[in-house]
Design an enzyme around this catalytic site. Structure first.
Site, PDB file in Angstrom:
ATOM      1  N   LYS A 266       0.837  -1.216   0.000  1.00  0.00           N
ATOM      2  CA  LYS A 266       0.000   0.000   0.000  1.00  0.00           C
ATOM      3  C   LYS A 266       0.862   1.253   0.000  1.00  0.00           C
ATOM      4  O   LYS A 266       1.748   1.413   0.841  1.00  0.00           O
ATOM      5  CB  LYS A 266      -0.907  -0.016   1.228  1.00  0.00           C
ATOM      6  CG  LYS A 266      -1.714   1.275   1.457  1.00  0.00           C
ATOM      7  CD  LYS A 266      -2.674   1.156   2.644  1.00  0.00           C
ATOM      8  CE  LYS A 266      -3.327   2.484   2.997  1.00  0.00           C
ATOM      9  NZ  LYS A 266      -4.244   2.391   4.164  1.00  0.00           N
ATOM     10  N   LYS A 278     -10.758  12.159   8.477  1.00  0.00           N
ATOM     11  CA  LYS A 278     -10.265  11.693   9.773  1.00  0.00           C
ATOM     12  C   LYS A 278     -10.311  12.842  10.781  1.00  0.00           C
ATOM     13  O   LYS A 278     -10.171  13.993  10.401  1.00  0.00           O
ATOM     14  CB  LYS A 278      -8.804  11.250   9.652  1.00  0.00           C
ATOM     15  CG  LYS A 278      -8.585   9.916   8.996  1.00  0.00           C
ATOM     16  CD  LYS A 278      -7.106   9.543   9.023  1.00  0.00           C
ATOM     17  CE  LYS A 278      -6.860   8.206   8.329  1.00  0.00           C
ATOM     18  NZ  LYS A 278      -7.540   7.077   8.955  1.00  0.00           N
ATOM     19  N   ARG A 352      -7.676  -0.620   0.828  1.00  0.00           N
ATOM     20  CA  ARG A 352      -8.172  -1.843   0.179  1.00  0.00           C
ATOM     21  C   ARG A 352      -8.575  -1.587  -1.264  1.00  0.00           C
ATOM     22  O   ARG A 352      -8.524  -2.475  -2.098  1.00  0.00           O
ATOM     23  CB  ARG A 352      -9.316  -2.436   1.011  1.00  0.00           C
ATOM     24  CG  ARG A 352     -10.520  -1.553   1.150  1.00  0.00           C
ATOM     25  CD  ARG A 352     -11.388  -1.927   2.352  1.00  0.00           C
ATOM     26  NE  ARG A 352     -10.768  -1.518   3.608  1.00  0.00           N
ATOM     27  CZ  ARG A 352     -11.325  -1.701   4.805  1.00  0.00           C
ATOM     28  NH1 ARG A 352     -12.506  -2.295   4.912  1.00  0.00           N
ATOM     29  NH2 ARG A 352     -10.694  -1.309   5.901  1.00  0.00           N
TER      30      ARG A 352
HETATM   31  N1  BES Z   1      -4.452   4.169   6.987  1.00  0.00           N
HETATM   32  C1  BES Z   1      -5.585   3.841   7.757  1.00  0.00           C
HETATM   33  C2  BES Z   1      -5.283   2.807   8.839  1.00  0.00           C
HETATM   34  C3  BES Z   1      -4.360   3.260   9.933  1.00  0.00           C
HETATM   35  C4  BES Z   1      -4.866   3.896  11.052  1.00  0.00           C
HETATM   36  C5  BES Z   1      -3.007   3.034   9.846  1.00  0.00           C
HETATM   37  C6  BES Z   1      -4.004   4.301  12.060  1.00  0.00           C
HETATM   38  C7  BES Z   1      -2.144   3.438  10.840  1.00  0.00           C
HETATM   39  C8  BES Z   1      -2.641   4.067  11.961  1.00  0.00           C
HETATM   40  C9  BES Z   1      -6.679   3.280   6.858  1.00  0.00           C
HETATM   41  O1  BES Z   1      -6.726   3.796   5.580  1.00  0.00           O
HETATM   42  C10 BES Z   1      -7.980   3.601   7.494  1.00  0.00           C
HETATM   43  O2  BES Z   1      -8.298   4.753   7.589  1.00  0.00           O
HETATM   44  N2  BES Z   1      -8.721   2.582   7.914  1.00  0.00           N
HETATM   45  C11 BES Z   1      -9.975   2.777   8.523  1.00  0.00           C
HETATM   46  C12 BES Z   1     -10.961   1.794   7.909  1.00  0.00           C
HETATM   47  C13 BES Z   1     -12.389   2.058   8.272  1.00  0.00           C
HETATM   48  C14 BES Z   1     -12.843   3.393   7.718  1.00  0.00           C
HETATM   49  C15 BES Z   1     -13.241   0.941   7.729  1.00  0.00           C
HETATM   50  C16 BES Z   1      -9.821   2.537  10.015  1.00  0.00           C
HETATM   51  O3  BES Z   1      -9.093   1.623  10.405  1.00  0.00           O
HETATM   52  O4  BES Z   1     -10.392   3.295  10.789  1.00  0.00           O
HETATM   53 ZN    ZN Z   2      -4.957   4.518   4.838  1.00  0.00          ZN
HETATM   54 MN    MN Z   3      -7.854   5.573   5.480  1.00  0.00          MN
END
Ligand code: BES
Ligand code: ZN
Ligand code: MN
Length: 503
Positions: A266, A278, A352
C-alpha cells in the site's frame, strides 16, 4: 520537456560498517559483550582483550555494579596500554538463553550509547554476526529530516563500527546482514519523509532511480495509463488530490529462477480519510500510510543486490487520499482492475481499494506466492497492539510468514478470514462494499475484502502493519521512534527460504 528530477529531501545518519581481523589503530572505543553468568558477570575472552586486559576490564565493570543483564550498558575507562580510551560493555543476559533477538536488541541499545564516538570496534559478532550487524546499524539509525540546526558532536551517532572477526568465513554473512539493514533503513527513510516531499509522482521517481541502479526493470503507469487500463480503485482514491496517482511495478528476473513471488504494498502517501475525513489528532502520522509499499520496494531492491535466484515483482499503487471537489464520495460505485465493482461506504477505507487493483494485476503473472502488506486498519492495533502484525491469507503461507516474523524479531500473528463476514461484504448496488460499519473485526473484514481479488488456489498472505510500521512510542533495542521498516526483514527471510526451495 526536461524530466523533473526528484530525490529524498533528507536521509538518515547511520554508521559505516566494516568487518576486519583487528581493530584499526584509530579506534576510540571497544564495545564488548558481557554475559550474566551464574556467579556474576562473565567477560568472554576475545581478539580485543588479552588475559591481562580482560581481568582489568572485568574488575572495573564489577566495581561499578555491572551484571551482564540483557541490554545493560556499562562504560569503564580502559587499561592504559589498550590503545582506546573507553570500553563499553553491553549485557547479553544468561548465556543459556541467548537468542539472535536478544543480541540484536543489545547491539541496538549499545549503538545508541556510542553517540559522539568516531570509531568503535566490537566483538559482539562472536555471538552472531548477522544479528550484531543488524542491531548496530538499526539501533544507530537517526533521522533529522529538514532540521537546520546542527546536531551536537556529542549527540551524533557513531560514525564507524568495525566488527572484529574472521574476514573470510564471515564475509558472506556480514554482507547479507548489511544489505538487509540497508533495506530496513531505506524503508524507514521513505516512511519518515513528509508528504510535502513524498507524493505519487516524486515517490515513483525516487523508486525508479533506486531500482534501476540495482538492476531491476521498472514500469510506472501515470494517471492516463491507469485510465486506459482500467485501474478504477487507484484512480478513485487518487482523484481528490491535485497530485495524481501512479502504479509502480518493479521486477527482478534472474534467468535461473525456479520460483516466483509477487509482492504488493500500500502506497497512500498521505491519508486524510478523504470526504470521510479523519479527526485531526495525530493525523500527521498518516505520512506513514505508504509503509507497505516502502517495505516491499526496499525488499525487492535488496533481493536484487543479493542476486537471489527468485523471480520477484513488486506492484505498488501510489495515491494521496484527499477531500476536495473532485474527491470520490460515499455511495459511489467504482470498477476495479479485472472488473469487480465496489460500493464506497467510507472513503477512509481507501487502502483496500488501491490494493484490490494491484492484487488483481499482480496475480495475472501467476506467481507461486502473493505477499501483500499495508498499513490497513486501526482495528489491527485494537486486536494485536502496536507491535504485532496481523497476517491473513491461505493457511500455509499465512502461518509461515507469521512464524518467520517472530523469528526475525518482527512479531506477527495469524488471524482468520471469517465466513460470517461474507454477508457484511454485500452491497445492493455493487459486487462488494468497502466497509461494513461495524465496530467488530475490522482487520478481518479488510482481509476478507482483499481475498475477493485473489484467484482461487493462489497461495497468498496479507500482512496488516498499521501499528508495527510506525512507532509512536519510545525507543527500545534497535527500534527507533517513527518509521520502523517492518516487515522488510520478514520478507527477506521468506525470500531466502524460497531461493533455497528452488535449488
Ligand atoms: N491508513 C488507515 C489505517 C491506519 C490507522 C493506519 C491508524 C495506521 C494508523 C486506513 O486507511 C484507514 O483509515 N482505515 C480505517 C478503515 C475504516 C474506515 C473501515 C480505520 O481503520 O479506521
Ligand atoms: Zn490509509
Ligand atoms: Mn484511510
Amino acid at each position: 520537456m526536461a524530466k523533473t528530477s526528484f530525490a529524498l529531501p533528507a536521509r538518515c545518519t547511520t554508521p559505516q560498517l566494516k568487518l576486519s581481523k583487528k581493530a584499526p589503530k584509530s579506534t576510540d572505543v571497544y564495545l564488548v559483550p558481557l554475559l550474566a553468568g551464574e556467579d556474576g558477570p562473565e567477560l568472554p575472552a576475545s581478539e580485543l582483550l588479552d588475559d591481562a586486559a580482560l581481568r582489568h576490564v572485568l574488575s572495573s565493570l564489577t566495581a561499578v555494579g555491572a551484571t551482564g543483564r540483557a541490554c545493560e550498558v556499562t562504560r569503564v575507562a580502559a587499561p592504559e596500554d589498550l590503545g582506546v580510551a573507553q570500553v563499553i560493555a553491553v549485557g547479553l543476559g544468561d548465556p543459556e538463553e541467548l537468542t539472535d533477538e536478544t543480541l540484536r536488541q543489545a547491539a541496538g541499545t549499545a549503538a545508541r550509547a556510542l553517540t559522539g564516538v568516531k570509531t568503535a570496534a566490537t566483538t559482539l559478532g562472536v555471538f552472531g554476526l548477522a544479528a550484531a550487524v543488524e542491531g548496530i546499524a538499526l539501533g544507530a539509525y537517526r533521522y533529522r529530516g529538514l532540521r537546520s540546526d546542527e546536531e551536537k558532536k556529542s549527540a551524533a551517532p557513531v560514525a564507524t563500527v568495525v566488527f572484529v572477526g574472521d574476514t573470510k568465513s564471515g564475509k558472506a554473512e556480514f554482507e547479507t546482514a548489511r544489505t538487509s539493514a540497508e533495506a530496513v533503513i531505506f524503508a524507514r527513510d521513505l516512511v519518515n519523509t513528509p508528504s510535502s516531499h513524498l507524493y505519487p509522482e516524486s515517490y515513483a521517481a525516487i523508486l525508479t532511480a533506486e531500482a534501476e541502479e540495482a538492476g531491476l526493470e521498472v514500469e510506472v503507469l501515470d494517471e492516463k495509463a491507469l485510465k486506459k487500463q482500467g485501474f478504477g480503485g487507484i484512480l478513485a482514491v487518487g482523484q481528490g488530490s491535485s497530485r495524481g496517482p501512479r502504479l509502480v511495478r518493479l521486477t527482478w528476473n534472474p534467468g535461473k529462477a525456479k520460483k516466483s513471488v509477487a509482492f504488493v504494498g500500500k502506497g497512500i502517501t498521505f491519508d486524510t480519510g478523504g470526504i470521510s475525513l479523519k479527526p485531526g489528532a495525530k493525523m500527521e502520522d498518516m505520512i506513514s500510510d505508504m509503509g507497505g509499499s516502502a517495505a516491499v520496494a526496499a525488499t525487492v531492491i535488496a533481493a536484487a543486490k543479493l542476486k537471489l535466484p527468485v523471480k520477484i515483482t513488486a506492484t505498488l499503487p501510489l495515491a494521496e487520499n484527499m477531500p476536495s471537489g473532485t474527491a470520490q464520495r460515499p455511495g459511489d460505485v467504482i470498477t476495479h482492475y479485472g472488473g469487480i465493482t465496489s460500493e464506497i461506504i467510507n472513503t477512509d477505507a481507501e487502502g483496500r481499494l488501491v490494493l484490490a487493483d494491484a492484487i488483481a494485476r499482480a496475480c495475472e503473472d501467476k506467481p507461486d506466492y502473493l505477499v501483500e502488506t499495508a498499513t490497513l486498519t486501526g482495528a489491527q492495533m485494537v486486536a494485536l497492539g502496536t507491535r504485532t502484525s496481523g497476517v491473513m491469507g491461505s493457511d500455509e503461507l499465512r502461518d509461515r510468514i507469521a512464524e518467520l516474523g517472530r523469528t526475525v524479531g518482527e512479531p506477527a500473528w495469524a488471524m482468520p478470514l471469517l465466513e460470517e463476514q461474507e454477508e457484511e461484504l454485500k452491497s445492493p448496488v455493487a459486487d462488494i462494499r468497502n466497509s461494513h460499519n461495524s465496530r467488530f473485526g475490522g482487520m478481518l473484514f479488510a482481509g476478507l475484502y482483499l481475498s475477493k481479488f485473489v484467484p482461487e488456489g493462489q497461495e497468498w498472505a496479507h500482512v496488516d502493519i498499521a501499528g508495527p510500521s510506525f512507532n509512536g512510542g519510545g525507543v527500545s533495542g534497535y527500534t527507533n521512534k517513527r518509521a520502523t521498516g517492518v516487515p522488510v526483514r520478514t520478507f527477506l527471510a521468506l525470500l531466502a527460504e524460497v531461493a533455497a526451495e528452488g535449488r
